[in-house]
Design a protein around this motif. Structure first.
Motif, PDB file in Angstrom:
ATOM      1  N   PHE A  84       0.837  -1.196   0.000  1.00 39.13           N
ATOM      2  CA  PHE A  84       0.000   0.000   0.000  1.00 39.13           C
ATOM      3  C   PHE A  84       0.870   1.244   0.000  1.00 39.13           C
ATOM      4  N   GLU A  85       1.916   1.163   0.777  1.00 38.30           N
ATOM      5  CA  GLU A  85       2.817   2.321   0.885  1.00 38.30           C
ATOM      6  C   GLU A  85       3.454   2.637  -0.469  1.00 38.30           C
ATOM      7  N   MET A  86       3.815   1.587  -1.179  1.00 39.30           N
ATOM      8  CA  MET A  86       4.429   1.802  -2.488  1.00 39.30           C
ATOM      9  C   MET A  86       3.417   2.418  -3.454  1.00 39.30           C
ATOM     10  N   VAL A  87       2.173   1.985  -3.328  1.00 40.15           N
ATOM     11  CA  VAL A  87       1.128   2.552  -4.174  1.00 40.15           C
ATOM     12  C   VAL A  87       1.025   4.053  -3.900  1.00 40.15           C
ATOM     13  N   TYR A  88       1.067   4.394  -2.621  1.00 40.32           N
ATOM     14  CA  TYR A  88       0.965   5.810  -2.250  1.00 40.32           C
ATOM     15  C   TYR A  88       2.148   6.600  -2.790  1.00 40.32           C
ATOM     16  N   GLN A  89       3.313   5.998  -2.701  1.00 42.96           N
ATOM     17  CA  GLN A  89       4.513   6.698  -3.167  1.00 42.96           C
ATOM     18  C   GLN A  89       4.444   6.977  -4.657  1.00 42.96           C
ATOM     19  N   VAL A  90       4.033   5.970  -5.416  1.00 44.47           N
ATOM     20  CA  VAL A  90       3.931   6.166  -6.863  1.00 44.47           C
ATOM     21  C   VAL A  90       2.887   7.233  -7.171  1.00 44.47           C
ATOM     22  N   THR A  91       1.781   7.152  -6.463  1.00 42.92           N
ATOM     23  CA  THR A  91       0.701   8.124  -6.681  1.00 42.92           C
ATOM     24  C   THR A  91       1.172   9.548  -6.420  1.00 42.92           C
ATOM     25  N   ARG A  92       2.006   9.692  -5.426  1.00 40.40           N
ATOM     26  CA  ARG A  92       2.508  11.035  -5.112  1.00 40.40           C
ATOM     27  C   ARG A  92       3.449  11.551  -6.192  1.00 40.40           C
ATOM     28  N   LEU A  93       3.944  10.668  -7.008  1.00 42.70           N
ATOM     29  CA  LEU A  93       4.874  11.078  -8.065  1.00 42.70           C
ATOM     30  C   LEU A  93       4.160  11.496  -9.348  1.00 42.70           C
ATOM     31  N   ILE A  94       2.848  11.301  -9.373  1.00 42.89           N
ATOM     32  CA  ILE A  94       2.096  11.729 -10.554  1.00 42.89           C
ATOM     33  C   ILE A  94       2.164  13.254 -10.604  1.00 42.89           C
ATOM     34  N   PRO A  95       2.655  13.795 -11.695  1.00 46.26           N
ATOM     35  CA  PRO A  95       2.799  15.252 -11.818  1.00 46.26           C
ATOM     36  C   PRO A  95       1.456  15.987 -11.770  1.00 46.26           C
ATOM     37  N   PHE A  96       1.501  17.219 -11.345  1.00 43.76           N
ATOM     38  CA  PHE A  96       0.335  18.091 -11.315  1.00 43.76           C
ATOM     39  C   PHE A  96      -0.207  18.196 -12.742  1.00 43.76           C
ATOM     40  N   GLY A  97      -1.502  18.037 -12.866  1.00 40.21           N
ATOM     41  CA  GLY A  97      -2.091  18.163 -14.198  1.00 40.21           C
ATOM     42  C   GLY A  97      -2.006  16.912 -15.050  1.00 40.21           C
ATOM     43  N   ALA A 155      -6.120   0.451  -1.930  1.00 41.99           N
ATOM     44  CA  ALA A 155      -5.142   1.349  -1.315  1.00 41.99           C
ATOM     45  C   ALA A 155      -5.684   2.779  -1.346  1.00 41.99           C
ATOM     46  N   MET A 156      -6.244   3.168  -2.474  1.00 42.53           N
ATOM     47  CA  MET A 156      -6.803   4.504  -2.602  1.00 42.53           C
ATOM     48  C   MET A 156      -7.929   4.698  -1.597  1.00 42.53           C
ATOM     49  N   ASN A 157      -8.652   3.617  -1.366  1.00 42.00           N
ATOM     50  CA  ASN A 157      -9.784   3.670  -0.457  1.00 42.00           C
ATOM     51  C   ASN A 157      -9.393   4.065   0.960  1.00 42.00           C
ATOM     52  N   THR A 158      -8.169   3.744   1.326  1.00 47.59           N
ATOM     53  CA  THR A 158      -7.733   4.071   2.688  1.00 47.59           C
ATOM     54  C   THR A 158      -6.606   5.101   2.717  1.00 47.59           C
ATOM     55  N   CYS A 159      -6.363   5.733   1.593  1.00 48.41           N
ATOM     56  CA  CYS A 159      -5.250   6.686   1.521  1.00 48.41           C
ATOM     57  C   CYS A 159      -5.476   7.929   2.377  1.00 48.41           C
ATOM     58  N   HIS A 160      -6.725   8.153   2.752  1.00 46.77           N
ATOM     59  CA  HIS A 160      -7.016   9.345   3.546  1.00 46.77           C
ATOM     60  C   HIS A 160      -6.361   9.272   4.920  1.00 46.77           C
ATOM     61  N   ALA A 161      -6.067   8.022   5.342  1.00 45.66           N
ATOM     62  CA  ALA A 161      -5.479   7.806   6.661  1.00 45.66           C
ATOM     63  C   ALA A 161      -3.983   8.147   6.672  1.00 45.66           C
TER      64      ALA A 161
END
Length: 124
Positions: free
Chosen positions: A17-30, A54-60
């Motif tokens: 899950f953490e890796m999913v979050y990390q990749v998601t954070r690397l998505i550029p603005f726009g 993972a997205m479902n609980t990313c708010h945490a």
DNA sequence: ATTCTGACAGCAA
DNA sequence: TTTGCTGCCAGAA
């Protein structure tokens, strides 16, 4: 170790899950990507549904996760119902200059950001 | 313990 | 083109 995991430690799950979050954070603005692309980049091309979980609980998460930049393979905002409001996801995307029509991202192919091409092969 | 349900995706009809 | 089935696997019931 033939089975999914003889000792399914929570750290393993958290790690995925953490890796999913990390990749998601690397998505550029726009820019945007889809669930499958993230799963594929992480070495589990058939676990796109887990990316959704993972997205479902990313708010945490302590650190912000731009979950609105993750849509399905057709550029459809399939996760919009999981935000604080029914139109929040679309709003967040429009704030980044992205045009959304009928829950679908305009010029999706052009805005698509593929982690497998943009990032180095799994550096976590 | 077992079954069901997904913020998905690929493929067969 | 659209619908349905299947693989994936973590939580909830």
């Amino acid at each position: 170790m033939t089975h999914s995991s003889n000792h399914p430690t929570k750290s393993d799950d958290i790690n995925f899950f953490e890796m999913v979050y990390q990749v998601t954070r690397l998505i550029p603005f726009g820019r945007v990507t889809n669930y499958g692309a993230i799963a594929k980049y992480l070495g589990s091309p058939q676990s796109s549904r887990m990316v959704g979980w993972a997205m479902n609980t990313c708010h945490a998460q302590n650190e912000f996760v731009p979950a609105h930049r993750v849509v399905n393979r057709n550029g459809l905002l399939t996760g919009k119902m999981h935000f604080t409001g029914p139109d929040v996801m679309q709003q967040l995307l429009e704030n980044e200059g992205i045009v959304v029509e009928n829950d679908q991202i305009a010029s999706f192919a052009k805005l698509f950001w593929d982690p497998s091409k943009e990032l180095s092969p799994i550096t976590e």
